[in-house]
Scaffold this motif. Structure first.
Motif, PDB file in Angstrom:
ATOM      1  N   HIS A   1      51.536  33.970  26.542  1.00 20.38           N
ATOM      2  CA  HIS A   1      52.957  33.885  26.207  1.00 20.38           C
ATOM      3  C   HIS A   1      53.539  32.688  26.953  1.00 20.38           C
ATOM      4  O   HIS A   1      54.131  32.835  28.017  1.00 20.38           O
ATOM      5  CB  HIS A   1      53.688  35.168  26.606  1.00 20.38           C
ATOM      6  CG  HIS A   1      53.173  36.395  25.929  1.00 20.38           C
ATOM      7  ND1 HIS A   1      53.197  36.546  24.556  1.00 20.38           N
ATOM      8  CD2 HIS A   1      52.605  37.528  26.427  1.00 20.38           C
ATOM      9  CE1 HIS A   1      52.679  37.718  24.231  1.00 20.38           C
ATOM     10  NE2 HIS A   1      52.315  38.333  25.344  1.00 20.38           N
ATOM     11  N   PRO A   2      53.352  31.476  26.412  1.00 20.28           N
ATOM     12  CA  PRO A   2      53.803  30.274  27.135  1.00 20.28           C
ATOM     13  C   PRO A   2      55.294  30.298  27.421  1.00 20.28           C
ATOM     14  O   PRO A   2      56.100  30.758  26.606  1.00 20.28           O
ATOM     15  CB  PRO A   2      53.443  29.140  26.166  1.00 20.28           C
ATOM     16  CG  PRO A   2      53.326  29.781  24.820  1.00 20.28           C
ATOM     17  CD  PRO A   2      52.814  31.165  25.080  1.00 20.28           C
ATOM     18  N   ALA A   3      55.628  29.827  28.622  1.00 20.55           N
ATOM     19  CA  ALA A   3      57.014  29.700  29.077  1.00 20.55           C
ATOM     20  C   ALA A   3      57.705  31.041  29.258  1.00 20.55           C
ATOM     21  O   ALA A   3      58.929  31.091  29.412  1.00 20.55           O
ATOM     22  CB  ALA A   3      57.823  28.815  28.121  1.00 20.55           C
ATOM     23  N   ARG A   4      56.950  32.144  29.261  1.00 19.40           N
ATOM     24  CA  ARG A   4      57.537  33.477  29.438  1.00 19.40           C
ATOM     25  C   ARG A   4      56.802  34.215  30.553  1.00 19.40           C
ATOM     26  O   ARG A   4      55.964  35.075  30.314  1.00 19.40           O
ATOM     27  CB  ARG A   4      57.450  34.258  28.132  1.00 19.40           C
ATOM     28  CG  ARG A   4      58.358  33.703  27.025  1.00 19.40           C
ATOM     29  CD  ARG A   4      57.971  34.246  25.667  1.00 19.40           C
ATOM     30  NE  ARG A   4      57.896  35.708  25.645  1.00 19.40           N
ATOM     31  CZ  ARG A   4      57.325  36.397  24.647  1.00 19.40           C
ATOM     32  NH1 ARG A   4      56.783  35.764  23.622  1.00 19.40           N
ATOM     33  NH2 ARG A   4      57.300  37.710  24.690  1.00 19.40           N
ATOM     34  N   PRO A   5      57.077  33.846  31.818  1.00 25.57           N
ATOM     35  CA  PRO A   5      56.416  34.530  32.931  1.00 25.57           C
ATOM     36  C   PRO A   5      56.737  36.018  32.925  1.00 25.57           C
ATOM     37  O   PRO A   5      57.841  36.434  32.575  1.00 25.57           O
ATOM     38  CB  PRO A   5      56.991  33.840  34.174  1.00 25.57           C
ATOM     39  CG  PRO A   5      58.252  33.187  33.714  1.00 25.57           C
ATOM     40  CD  PRO A   5      58.048  32.836  32.278  1.00 25.57           C
ATOM     41  N   SER A   6      55.739  36.816  33.306  1.00 26.13           N
ATOM     42  CA  SER A   6      55.879  38.266  33.246  1.00 26.13           C
ATOM     43  C   SER A   6      55.072  38.905  34.372  1.00 26.13           C
ATOM     44  O   SER A   6      54.190  38.271  34.959  1.00 26.13           O
ATOM     45  CB  SER A   6      55.353  38.784  31.903  1.00 26.13           C
ATOM     46  OG  SER A   6      53.944  38.581  31.816  1.00 26.13           O
ATOM     47  N   PRO A   7      55.333  40.183  34.678  1.00 25.27           N
ATOM     48  CA  PRO A   7      54.522  40.884  35.678  1.00 25.27           C
ATOM     49  C   PRO A   7      53.042  40.922  35.301  1.00 25.27           C
ATOM     50  O   PRO A   7      52.183  40.758  36.169  1.00 25.27           O
ATOM     51  CB  PRO A   7      55.142  42.289  35.704  1.00 25.27           C
ATOM     52  CG  PRO A   7      56.565  42.077  35.287  1.00 25.27           C
ATOM     53  CD  PRO A   7      56.515  40.989  34.260  1.00 25.27           C
ATOM     54  N   ASP A   8      52.735  41.130  34.023  1.00 22.84           N
ATOM     55  CA  ASP A   8      51.333  41.163  33.612  1.00 22.84           C
ATOM     56  C   ASP A   8      50.671  39.805  33.811  1.00 22.84           C
ATOM     57  O   ASP A   8      49.512  39.724  34.230  1.00 22.84           O
ATOM     58  CB  ASP A   8      51.221  41.582  32.142  1.00 22.84           C
ATOM     59  CG  ASP A   8      51.449  43.071  31.946  1.00 22.84           C
ATOM     60  OD1 ASP A   8      51.367  43.823  32.944  1.00 22.84           O
ATOM     61  OD2 ASP A   8      51.707  43.482  30.799  1.00 22.84           O
ATOM     62  N   GLY A   9      51.401  38.747  33.511  1.00 28.66           N
ATOM     63  CA  GLY A   9      50.856  37.415  33.741  1.00 28.66           C
ATOM     64  C   GLY A   9      50.624  37.150  35.219  1.00 28.66           C
ATOM     65  O   GLY A   9      49.611  36.557  35.604  1.00 28.66           O
ATOM     66  N   ALA A  10      51.541  37.599  36.066  1.00 26.24           N
ATOM     67  CA  ALA A  10      51.385  37.429  37.503  1.00 26.24           C
ATOM     68  C   ALA A  10      50.175  38.211  38.010  1.00 26.24           C
ATOM     69  O   ALA A  10      49.436  37.735  38.876  1.00 26.24           O
ATOM     70  CB  ALA A  10      52.649  37.881  38.229  1.00 26.24           C
ATOM     71  N   ARG A  11      49.968  39.407  37.464  1.00 32.65           N
ATOM     72  CA  ARG A  11      48.798  40.200  37.873  1.00 32.65           C
ATOM     73  C   ARG A  11      47.496  39.503  37.473  1.00 32.65           C
ATOM     74  O   ARG A  11      46.504  39.533  38.224  1.00 32.65           O
ATOM     75  CB  ARG A  11      48.872  41.600  37.252  1.00 32.65           C
ATOM     76  CG  ARG A  11      49.995  42.466  37.817  1.00 32.65           C
ATOM     77  CD  ARG A  11      49.944  43.882  37.277  1.00 32.65           C
ATOM     78  NE  ARG A  11      51.143  44.628  37.665  1.00 32.65           N
ATOM     79  CZ  ARG A  11      52.208  44.791  36.889  1.00 32.65           C
ATOM     80  NH1 ARG A  11      52.214  44.290  35.652  1.00 32.65           N
ATOM     81  NH2 ARG A  11      53.263  45.458  37.333  1.00 32.65           N
ATOM     82  N   LEU A  12      47.474  38.891  36.302  1.00 34.38           N
ATOM     83  CA  LEU A  12      46.284  38.167  35.877  1.00 34.38           C
ATOM     84  C   LEU A  12      46.040  36.965  36.779  1.00 34.38           C
ATOM     85  O   LEU A  12      44.899  36.708  37.189  1.00 34.38           O
ATOM     86  CB  LEU A  12      46.440  37.718  34.418  1.00 34.38           C
ATOM     87  CG  LEU A  12      45.285  36.898  33.828  1.00 34.38           C
ATOM     88  CD1 LEU A  12      43.969  37.665  33.899  1.00 34.38           C
ATOM     89  CD2 LEU A  12      45.601  36.508  32.380  1.00 34.38           C
ATOM     90  N   ALA A  13      47.095  36.238  37.120  1.00 29.98           N
ATOM     91  CA  ALA A  13      46.963  35.093  38.013  1.00 29.98           C
ATOM     92  C   ALA A  13      46.432  35.525  39.378  1.00 29.98           C
ATOM     93  O   ALA A  13      45.550  34.874  39.958  1.00 29.98           O
ATOM     94  CB  ALA A  13      48.311  34.399  38.169  1.00 29.98           C
ATOM     95  N   LEU A  14      46.958  36.631  39.900  1.00 26.52           N
ATOM     96  CA  LEU A  14      46.525  37.114  41.206  1.00 26.52           C
ATOM     97  C   LEU A  14      45.078  37.585  41.168  1.00 26.52           C
ATOM     98  O   LEU A  14      44.290  37.276  42.072  1.00 26.52           O
ATOM     99  CB  LEU A  14      47.431  38.259  41.671  1.00 26.52           C
ATOM    100  CG  LEU A  14      47.070  38.920  43.003  1.00 26.52           C
ATOM    101  CD1 LEU A  14      46.976  37.904  44.119  1.00 26.52           C
ATOM    102  CD2 LEU A  14      48.088  40.005  43.353  1.00 26.52           C
ATOM    103  N   ALA A  15      44.702  38.319  40.124  1.00 23.27           N
ATOM    104  CA  ALA A  15      43.316  38.798  40.012  1.00 23.27           C
ATOM    105  C   ALA A  15      42.352  37.620  39.921  1.00 23.27           C
ATOM    106  O   ALA A  15      41.265  37.636  40.529  1.00 23.27           O
ATOM    107  CB  ALA A  15      43.169  39.702  38.793  1.00 23.27           C
ATOM    108  N   SER A  16      42.726  36.582  39.180  1.00 23.73           N
ATOM    109  CA  SER A  16      41.879  35.397  39.071  1.00 23.73           C
ATOM    110  C   SER A  16      41.712  34.725  40.432  1.00 23.73           C
ATOM    111  O   SER A  16      40.598  34.331  40.814  1.00 23.73           O
ATOM    112  CB  SER A  16      42.486  34.421  38.063  1.00 23.73           C
ATOM    113  OG  SER A  16      41.692  33.266  37.926  1.00 23.73           O
ATOM    114  N   LEU A  17      42.793  34.630  41.187  1.00 24.26           N
ATOM    115  CA  LEU A  17      42.732  34.032  42.519  1.00 24.26           C
ATOM    116  C   LEU A  17      41.873  34.873  43.456  1.00 24.26           C
ATOM    117  O   LEU A  17      41.046  34.350  44.215  1.00 24.26           O
ATOM    118  CB  LEU A  17      44.140  33.884  43.077  1.00 24.26           C
ATOM    119  CG  LEU A  17      44.262  33.300  44.487  1.00 24.26           C
ATOM    120  CD1 LEU A  17      43.712  31.887  44.543  1.00 24.26           C
ATOM    121  CD2 LEU A  17      45.726  33.326  44.951  1.00 24.26           C
ATOM    122  N   GLN A  18      42.038  36.182  43.411  1.00 21.26           N
ATOM    123  CA  GLN A  18      41.256  37.065  44.279  1.00 21.26           C
ATOM    124  C   GLN A  18      39.769  36.960  43.981  1.00 21.26           C
ATOM    125  O   GLN A  18      38.946  36.853  44.898  1.00 21.26           O
ATOM    126  CB  GLN A  18      41.735  38.508  44.103  1.00 21.26           C
ATOM    127  CG  GLN A  18      43.120  38.772  44.671  1.00 21.26           C
ATOM    128  CD  GLN A  18      43.670  40.130  44.285  1.00 21.26           C
ATOM    129  OE1 GLN A  18      43.369  40.663  43.217  1.00 21.26           O
ATOM    130  NE2 GLN A  18      44.494  40.718  45.143  1.00 21.26           N
TER     131      GLN A  18
END
Length: 339
Positions: free
Chosen positions: A89-106
């Motif tokens: 969902h470009p340009a639409r930051p969301s909690p689910d997107g943040a969780r995916l970003a964090l999981a990828s970083l972890q």
């Protein structure tokens, strides 16, 4: 680049930002130039495939189950670890997107710490979106320091490009707070880490470190401030006594002229903009954020999520490509230093 014993891990960043699309663009550019090191993206095979299709990018996605598969899968396309995924969902930051970003970083950090990845390249995240899901770090650098069991002060941010490397001594603080945060201990501590990092990760046997002044004209003998005489000069003397080739304090308006840049391998600057303005002015789309002082290699493009242009095919992948190449070069230099 083929000398790497393990692939690089590339994290997704916030999927609503430009991170995923510059990953695709960087891989395509390096592939076309035949310079791509073995690497894999930590999660998002479906997401990346959808972006490639939407933006008409010729970038085959190859799902893999283990980082070791990336060394061979890269001959077919861009290897992507298939343990994580999500919608785009470009340009639409969301909690689910943040969780995916964090999981990828972890997961990326785990791969690097375990030796399954030769280094870590992190795409940009949205700190506000991460904070909303419980993220308790100022940024990815501090998270990685914690993951590596290191105090925050040992994770030193260096901005690097083809013609300049700079290190901000203080980072995200108000300019009015900078003088009170400076100390000889802070200067010597970060300078030691920079010198060691340049030697270990960049193959510079005897690094030269220029130390910037805080005030105009380096204080003009105390007329414009006494930090140079009271704090910076004693720190430089201490570094020289340890055998570190440090010099200064050099006035900020003289430090970045072409002739001056030829005299040092990195410039230690007193505050954020003193370090980042010349780097961004000179290196444009090739600036790389490097974290020194950690047991793992970490680089990142020197830009943010750029939600305003996400999904429009406007993002320049140059900084991501530079970050990938620099991580590979650092991994090669570190391996040579161990040999």
């Amino acid at each position: 680049m083929s000398a790497l014993q393990a692939p690089l891990a590339i994290t997704l960043g916030d999927p609503a930002g430009i991170g995923p699309e510059v990953i695709l663009g960087a891989w395509m550019r390096l592939r076309a130039e035949r310079r791509e090191p073995p690497a894999f993206v930590v999660g998002g095979p479906g997401l990346l495939r959808g972006i490639a299709e939407k933006l008409a990018l010729d970038c085959p996605i190859v799902p893999i189950a283990d980082p070791s598969e990336a060394m061979f899968a890269s001959a077919v396309g861009l290897p992507v670890l298939a343990l994580l995924d999500g919608p785009w969902h470009p340009a639409r930051p969301s909690p689910d997107g943040a969780r995916l970003a964090l999981a990828s970083l972890q997961w990326g950090a785990k791969c690097a710490l375990a030796g399954a990845a030769a280094g870590l390249v992190t795409a940009p995240v949205a700190k506000g979106a991460l904070a909303a899901i419980g993220w308790d770090y100022p940024g990815q650098t501090e998270f990685l320091a914690d993951a590596c069991g290191k105090p925050y002060r040992d994770a030193v941010m260096m901005l690097a490009g083809p013609s300049l490397r700079t290190v901000p001594l203080t980072v995200h603080v108000a300019l009015a707070e900078v003088p009170g945060l400076l100390s000889a201990d802070l200067i010597t501590h970060k300078s030691r880490i920079v010198a060691a990092g340049l030697a270990r990760d960049f193959g510079i046997a005897a690094p030269r470190i220029a130390i910037a002044a805080l005030n105009p004209h380096a204080g003009e003998g105390g007329q414009f401030g006494d930090e140079e005489a009271r704090i910076i000069a004693p720190a430089i003397a201490a570094l020289k006594a340890e055998g570190i080739d440090a010099f200064g304090p050099v006035p900020g308006d003289a430090l970045f002229m072409p002739r001056a840049r030829a005299t040092y391998d990195a410039a230690l600057c007193m505050y954020h903009d003193q370090a980042l303005i010349p780097l961004k002015a000179l290196e444009v789309d090739e600036g790389v954020n490097v974290t020194l002082g950690l047991p793992i290699i970490r680089t990142s493009p020197d830009h943010g999520t750029a939600f305003d242009i996400a999904g429009q095919g406007k993002a320049d992948p140059g900084a991501m490509a530079a970050a990938i190449l620099m991580a590979a070069e650092m991994a090669t230099a570190r391996a040579a230093a161990r040999a």
